[in-house]
Write a protein that holds these residues in place. Structure first.
Motif, PDB file in Angstrom:
ATOM      1  N   GLY A 322       0.798  -1.216   0.000  1.00 32.91           N
ATOM      2  CA  GLY A 322       0.000   0.000   0.000  1.00 32.91           C
ATOM      3  C   GLY A 322       0.832   1.267   0.000  1.00 32.91           C
ATOM      4  O   GLY A 322       0.285   2.370  -0.004  1.00 32.91           O
ATOM      5  N   TRP A 323       2.153   1.087  -0.025  1.00 29.69           N
ATOM      6  CA  TRP A 323       3.045   2.249   0.010  1.00 29.69           C
ATOM      7  C   TRP A 323       3.315   2.740  -1.395  1.00 29.69           C
ATOM      8  O   TRP A 323       3.532   1.960  -2.328  1.00 29.69           O
ATOM      9  N   ASP A 324       3.322   4.050  -1.565  1.00 31.88           N
ATOM     10  CA  ASP A 324       3.598   4.660  -2.864  1.00 31.88           C
ATOM     11  C   ASP A 324       4.548   5.833  -2.637  1.00 31.88           C
ATOM     12  O   ASP A 324       4.224   6.755  -1.884  1.00 31.88           O
ATOM     13  N   GLU A 325       5.704   5.801  -3.273  1.00 33.78           N
ATOM     14  CA  GLU A 325       6.718   6.827  -3.026  1.00 33.78           C
ATOM     15  C   GLU A 325       6.253   8.214  -3.442  1.00 33.78           C
ATOM     16  O   GLU A 325       6.540   9.210  -2.770  1.00 33.78           O
ATOM     17  N   ALA A 326       5.541   8.307  -4.566  1.00 36.47           N
ATOM     18  CA  ALA A 326       5.050   9.613  -5.010  1.00 36.47           C
ATOM     19  C   ALA A 326       4.063  10.184  -4.000  1.00 36.47           C
ATOM     20  O   ALA A 326       4.097  11.382  -3.675  1.00 36.47           O
TER      21      ALA A 326
END
Length: 394
Positions: A322-326
């Motif tokens: 569920g992690w998104d760098e943007a």
């Protein structure tokens, strides 16, 4: 009512807490879901939460911490007279606040910055009292959030009375999620030693008042450890008054959400009060006038730093894709913007007129206050003294 599940810290490196009482935990400190038979009912309360919901919780926790850090810096720069830090307690506050319905009423102490953030209180308004610019800072009727209370424990009685009022107004027990209301009051471990808290529990228990007592046990009542407040876990205090009680991992945002949702559901249905002890840790000072290095060990602080509630949500998001760098970069940018807005907004707060002290003394016009205001205004006019408030100590 079940009140324990495995997962409380036990043993470990130097600095680990001596208290190993089991508690409700749904996410481990390293970000894994805790699946145990005893927490099945609580797990069912978070099943509907999506990765987007978890990201929202993470965002609000990050923004709450940035608010905390920025407010601390403002006090150090002389822009605030005092500030009560909440670093480390973001999960307890954000998780519980997410469980609230719009019609529920909140009675905070003076450290619930994350609760106020979730409820939409303007960040600058949250600091008006700490700057000495206002006795409160916002209109409770607009947000269903009472003003911060500095007198330890006194607001718990106010919350109980308010809950008894909405009970008598027939605002509970209808099965209507948009109508049934409840009250939640937040206080610390030290406040449980105050008579007002005990009295609130008595009235709530006897009258089945729709109120949730949310105790954030951050383990230090200023410089006194919890062991000097009670020889037994604090949630047992509620049981002594016949109030259903639960101990939850206060650094686990999902567990805090789940236990609060259950407590509020009971209150909405007319089932009465609940006592929640959120076992957490105050990573910062009690207030900016406190020096925790005089009574705490570095090993203890490091132990809890490794159990940071924000890092726990980040680890969970990464583990479940569920992690998104943007998106994370956007959250960081939003935090930076919040810091800038807080710096600018607080410094632009003007000093209130001295006559503001006559406002909001009584709900309606009062002859004595009116006469005193008139005398004061005449004094200012005749002497030419400028008696506007001074705001923060500069």
């Amino acid at each position: 009512m079940p009140h324990t599940t495995p997962g409380a810290p036990a043993g470990g490196p130097d600095g680990a807490p001596a208290d190993v009482t089991p508690l409700v935990q749904l996410v481990s400190p390293t970000g894994e879901r805790v699946v145990e038979p005893d927490n099945a009912a609580y797990r069912s309360r978070v099943d509907h939460l999506s990765a987007g919901d978890l990201r929202d919780m993470y965002r609000d926790m990050v923004l709450t911490r940035r608010f905390d850090d920025e407010a601390t810096a403002l006090q150090r720069q002389g822009e605030l007279a005092l500030y009560a830090q909440g670093r480390g307690q973001e999960a307890a506050q954000v998780g519980s606040a997410y469980a609230l319905a719009p019609q529920d009423f909140v009675f905070p102490s003076y450290r619930e910055h994350g609760v106020l953030h979730v409820r939409g209180i303007d960040p600058v308004d949250r600091l008006r009292m700490y700057r000495g610019q206002d006795h409160g800072g916002w209109d409770p009727a607009e947000s269903n959030v009472h003003l911060y209370t500095l007198v330890i424990g006194s607001h718990v009685l106010h919350a109980t009375g308010y809950a008894m009022g909405i009970q008598r107004d027939g605002l509970v027990g209808h099965g209507d999620p948009e109508r049934d209301a409840a009250v939640i009051t937040y206080f610390g471990d030290g406040a449980t030693s105050q008579g007002d808290v005990s009295e609130g529990l008595v009235f709530a228990g006897v009258n089945s008042a729709p109120v949730v007592f949310f105790c954030q046990n951050n383990q230090w009542a200023i410089s006194e450890p919890t062991s000097r407040q009670s020889p037994a876990p604090l949630y047992r205090r509620g049981e002594g008054f016949g109030v259903p009680s639960v101990r939850v991992d206060g650094n686990d945002v999902l567990a805090c959400y789940a236990v609060t949702a259950e407590a509020l559901e009971r209150a909405h249905a007319g089932g009465g009060p609940t006592f929640i002890e959120a076992y957490t840790y105050r990573m910062g000072a009690h207030t900016t006038s406190d020096d925790p290095t005089r009574y705490r060990e570095r090993a203890e602080e490091e132990y809890w730093r490794q159990r940071d509630p924000i890092d726990r949500v980040a680890a969970l998001l990464r583990a479940e894709d569920g992690w998104d760098e943007a998106w994370a970069a956007e959250v960081d940018a939003e935090a930076e913007a919040l810091g800038e807005r807080l710096r600018t907004g607080v410094r632009e707060l003007g000093a209130p007129p001295a006559t503001a002290m006559f406002e909001h003394v009584y709900a309606t016009e009062h002859a004595q206050v009116t006469a005193e205001r008139a005398w004061f205004e005449q004094y200012e006019s005749e002497t030419g003294h400028a008696t506007a408030g001074t705001g923060a100590t500069r």
